[in-house]
Design a protein around this motif. Structure first.
Motif, mmCIF file in Angstrom:
data_model
loop_
_atom_site.group_PDB
_atom_site.id
_atom_site.type_symbol
_atom_site.label_atom_id
_atom_site.label_comp_id
_atom_site.label_asym_id
_atom_site.label_seq_id
_atom_site.Cartn_x
_atom_site.Cartn_y
_atom_site.Cartn_z
ATOM 1 N N GLN A 182 0.828 -1.211 0.000
ATOM 2 C CA GLN A 182 0.000 0.000 0.000
ATOM 3 C C GLN A 182 0.856 1.252 0.000
ATOM 4 O OE1 GLN A 182 -1.776 1.665 3.394
ATOM 5 N NE2 GLN A 182 -3.761 2.058 2.418
ATOM 6 N N THR A 183 1.916 1.266 0.806
ATOM 7 C CA THR A 183 2.792 2.434 0.887
ATOM 8 C C THR A 183 3.420 2.743 -0.466
ATOM 9 O OG1 THR A 183 3.270 1.957 3.216
ATOM 10 C CG2 THR A 183 4.821 3.393 2.044
ATOM 11 N N GLN A 184 3.901 1.706 -1.159
ATOM 12 C CA GLN A 184 4.511 1.921 -2.465
ATOM 13 C C GLN A 184 3.467 2.350 -3.501
ATOM 14 O OE1 GLN A 184 7.635 -0.572 -3.995
ATOM 15 N NE2 GLN A 184 7.846 -1.675 -2.043
ATOM 16 N N ALA A 185 2.258 1.788 -3.426
ATOM 17 C CA ALA A 185 1.212 2.164 -4.373
ATOM 18 C C ALA A 185 0.790 3.614 -4.167
ATOM 19 C CB ALA A 185 0.017 1.224 -4.223
ATOM 20 N N ILE A 186 0.647 4.035 -2.914
ATOM 21 C CA ILE A 186 0.282 5.429 -2.637
ATOM 22 C C ILE A 186 1.352 6.361 -3.170
ATOM 23 C CG2 ILE A 186 -0.031 7.132 -0.799
ATOM 24 C CD1 ILE A 186 -1.432 4.921 0.824
ATOM 25 N N ALA A 187 2.619 6.011 -2.960
ATOM 26 C CA ALA A 187 3.725 6.863 -3.419
ATOM 27 C C ALA A 187 3.755 6.987 -4.934
ATOM 28 C CB ALA A 187 5.051 6.303 -2.909
ATOM 29 N N ALA A 188 3.149 6.039 -5.645
ATOM 30 C CA ALA A 188 3.148 6.059 -7.113
ATOM 31 C C ALA A 188 2.013 6.902 -7.685
ATOM 32 C CB ALA A 188 3.049 4.639 -7.655
ATOM 33 N N VAL A 189 1.075 7.331 -6.842
ATOM 34 C CA VAL A 189 -0.062 8.126 -7.328
ATOM 35 C C VAL A 189 0.422 9.503 -7.766
ATOM 36 C CG1 VAL A 189 -2.205 9.261 -6.639
ATOM 37 C CG2 VAL A 189 -1.756 6.895 -5.940
ATOM 38 N N ALA A 190 0.105 9.876 -8.994
ATOM 39 C CA ALA A 190 0.490 11.179 -9.542
ATOM 40 C C ALA A 190 -0.304 11.423 -10.812
ATOM 41 C CB ALA A 190 2.000 11.232 -9.838
ATOM 42 N N PRO A 191 -0.472 12.681 -11.207
ATOM 43 C CA PRO A 191 -1.200 12.969 -12.451
ATOM 44 C C PRO A 191 -0.549 12.283 -13.640
ATOM 45 C CG PRO A 191 -0.830 14.980 -11.200
ATOM 46 C CD PRO A 191 -0.020 13.908 -10.525
ATOM 47 N N GLY A 192 -1.376 11.722 -14.507
ATOM 48 C CA GLY A 192 -0.891 11.085 -15.720
ATOM 49 C C GLY A 192 -0.516 9.635 -15.568
ATOM 50 N N VAL A 193 -0.395 9.152 -14.349
ATOM 51 C CA VAL A 193 -0.028 7.748 -14.123
ATOM 52 C C VAL A 193 -1.275 6.877 -14.287
ATOM 53 C CG1 VAL A 193 0.842 6.065 -12.456
ATOM 54 C CG2 VAL A 193 1.831 8.368 -12.554
ATOM 55 N N PRO A 194 -1.264 5.912 -15.188
ATOM 56 C CA PRO A 194 -2.418 5.010 -15.282
ATOM 57 C C PRO A 194 -2.584 4.225 -13.983
ATOM 58 C CG PRO A 194 -1.031 4.829 -17.239
ATOM 59 C CD PRO A 194 -0.249 5.614 -16.221
ATOM 60 N N TYR A 195 -3.816 4.186 -13.496
ATOM 61 C CA TYR A 195 -4.054 3.446 -12.256
ATOM 62 C C TYR A 195 -3.735 1.963 -12.443
ATOM 63 C CZ TYR A 195 -6.080 2.248 -7.764
ATOM 64 O OH TYR A 195 -6.258 1.799 -6.479
#
Length: 468
Positions: free
Chosen positions: A292-305
């Motif tokens: 979860q921590t790594q997934a949250i850190a990857a959230v950013a505009p333009g990043v495909p979910y």
């Protein structure tokens, strides 16, 4: 009555009409509100919940209202009926339709009976009537009567242009909407911490669910969705709460409150009954938290979910390899769908007025869109959100590990993904249950922000709440 200022709804309706005109649409937009749904007879109804699209564009939370927008002249009419003396004695005085309309910045009102005549005239004149695909039986029946459609015709007749315009507007949350979600999360935090304190041997699950819901009601809220509170956490949507806790098991608590205006929160925590994570529980909990921590850190505009989901899956496969449950290349295992032996669902979804936001409008239109096709593989096909993230999206991040005895037995008998899965380990821990950790994340212009107040999440903090 809790609402945003009238100007908010006026701006939303103007933006909707502008998008429809840009798409070449003309005619009328019909947004029916909900009616009361009888529990067992007409005057004994379930607690009222307004249709979310009506609520977004109008804000009014009373039954038996409908919104009619004219794309061509820009006018808006609220249809509804004032109460008479027969209702007055049961309900007391209620605001008139005109008074309600004024709260939403609507100048025109008309009766419900007039709505049918207006729509009939429009259809006779060859004007289009745009409506959203209904998901309630009462709405389907009303649309069929208003528009002269058979039930089998309704879904196909729903407006594609209106659906895409509503999704585009509702997907991006304003500062005020985010504040509503965080308002809900403050109550949700207290509910989860209460559940941690109450999860002790000898307590029946339903007692804790009742205490959480009572806390929400005491704050004037309702649940955003029926609580999932279960020691059978491997059953993803288990709503049975009849088990008496013994001690030593894990509870998956997926519970969230609404804000006064109706915005959802969606939080999951996993609770050790008796207050301590032990052995494999601790190792798998830390693995899910790491994912979860790594997934949250990857959230950013333009990043495909979809990429965020893939990251969470790979992190968990690597961890499950270390613990002896999986083997082989993690990326290859995820691509093949072998990770679904322990992670059968998606990593998250959109959230807003609906806990799975706008999915009544069509899950693929909301979560996928142009350039993204839903997988047909077990596990991957349950991913509700794949599209690139935009500033203003609110999403959940909720990886988990679920050891499901029936799934293991079936896959093992089929020899499925044997190159990646150590079935002996899954057999050995067939009664483990499940772990899920979920939080609500706002996509910002430069990254992300975790919404709401801190809710105990690390093993140390969860155990501290259990002991408090």
């Amino acid at each position: 009555m809790s609402m945003f200022p009238a100007a908010t709804y006026q701006a939303r309706r103007a933006a909707l009409l502008a998008r429809l005109r840009d798409a070449g649409a003309c005619g009328l937009v019909l947004l029916p509100g909900h009616v009361d749904s009888p529990m067992n007879y007409r005057d004994n109804a379930y607690e009222f919940r307004q249709d979310s699209s009506f609520l977004y564009f109008c804000g009014l939370q009373q039954p038996e209202l409908a919104l009619l927008l004219d794309i061509d002249d820009g006018s808006t009419t609220l249809h509804g009926d004032d109460i008479g003396i027969d209702h007055l004695v049961w309900t007391g005085p209620l605001p008139s339709v005109a008074e309600r309309a004024a709260l939403s910045g609507i100048e025109r009102t008309a009766t419900n009976a007039r709505l049918g005549a207006t729509l009939s005239t429009a259809r006779t004149a060859g004007r289009d009537v745009h409506f959203l695909k209904p998901y309630r039986g009462e709405t389907r029946l009303a649309l069929a009567a208003w528009l002269g459609l058979a039930d089998a015709q309704i879904d196909a007749a729903a407006s594609r242009a209106l659906t895409l315009a509503a999704i585009a507007l509702r997907a991006v949350k304003s500062t005020s909407e985010v504040a509503e979600i965080e308002n809900a999360l403050h109550v949700t935090r207290d509910m989860h911490h209460l559940a941690m304190r109450l999860s002790r041997p000898g307590v029946v699950e339903q007692e804790i669910v009742g205490a959480m819901e009572g806390l929400a009601l005491a704050h004037g809220r309702r649940l955003a969705y029926p609580s999932i509170f279960t020691s059978r956490g491997e059953i993803l949507h288990n709503h049975d709460h009849s088990v008496k806790l013994k001690g030593g098991e894990l509870i998956v608590n997926d519970t969230g409150a609404n804000s006064p205006i109706g915005y959802a929160s969606d939080i999951t925590r996993t609770i050790p009954v008796g207050g301590r994570f032990t052995g494999l529980q601790a190792e798998l909990y830390d693995l899910v938290l790491d994912a979860q921590t790594q997934a949250i850190a990857a959230v950013a505009p333009g990043v495909p979910y979809r990429d965020i989901h893939g990251l969470a899956c790979r992190v968990m496969v690597e961890g499950m390899k270390t613990l002896g449950f999986m083997r082989g290349d993690a990326a290859e295992a995820v691509q093949a769908g072998a990770h679904a032996i322990f992670f059968q669902c998606g990593t998250g979804h959109m959230m807003g007025l609906d806990v799975h936001d706008m999915e009544g409008l069509g899950e693929n239109d909301v979560g996928y869109g142009e350039g993204f096709t839903r997988s047909t593989l077990f596990g991957h096909k349950s991913l509700r959100l794949a599209r690139p993230l935009q500033p203003g999206f609110v999403v959940t991040i909720e990886p988990g590990v679920y050891i499901n005895r029936w799934l293991t037995e079936r896959w093992q008998a089929e020899g499925r993904h044997a190159q990646f899965i150590d079935y002996a380990m899954f057999d050995r821990h067939a009664d483990f249950g499940g772990i899920r950790i979920e939080d609500d994340i706002l996509v910002t212009a430069d990254g992300r922000r975790e919404l709401g107040p801190p809710i105990a999440r690390t093993r140390i903090d969860v155990e501290a709440q259990c002991a408090s």
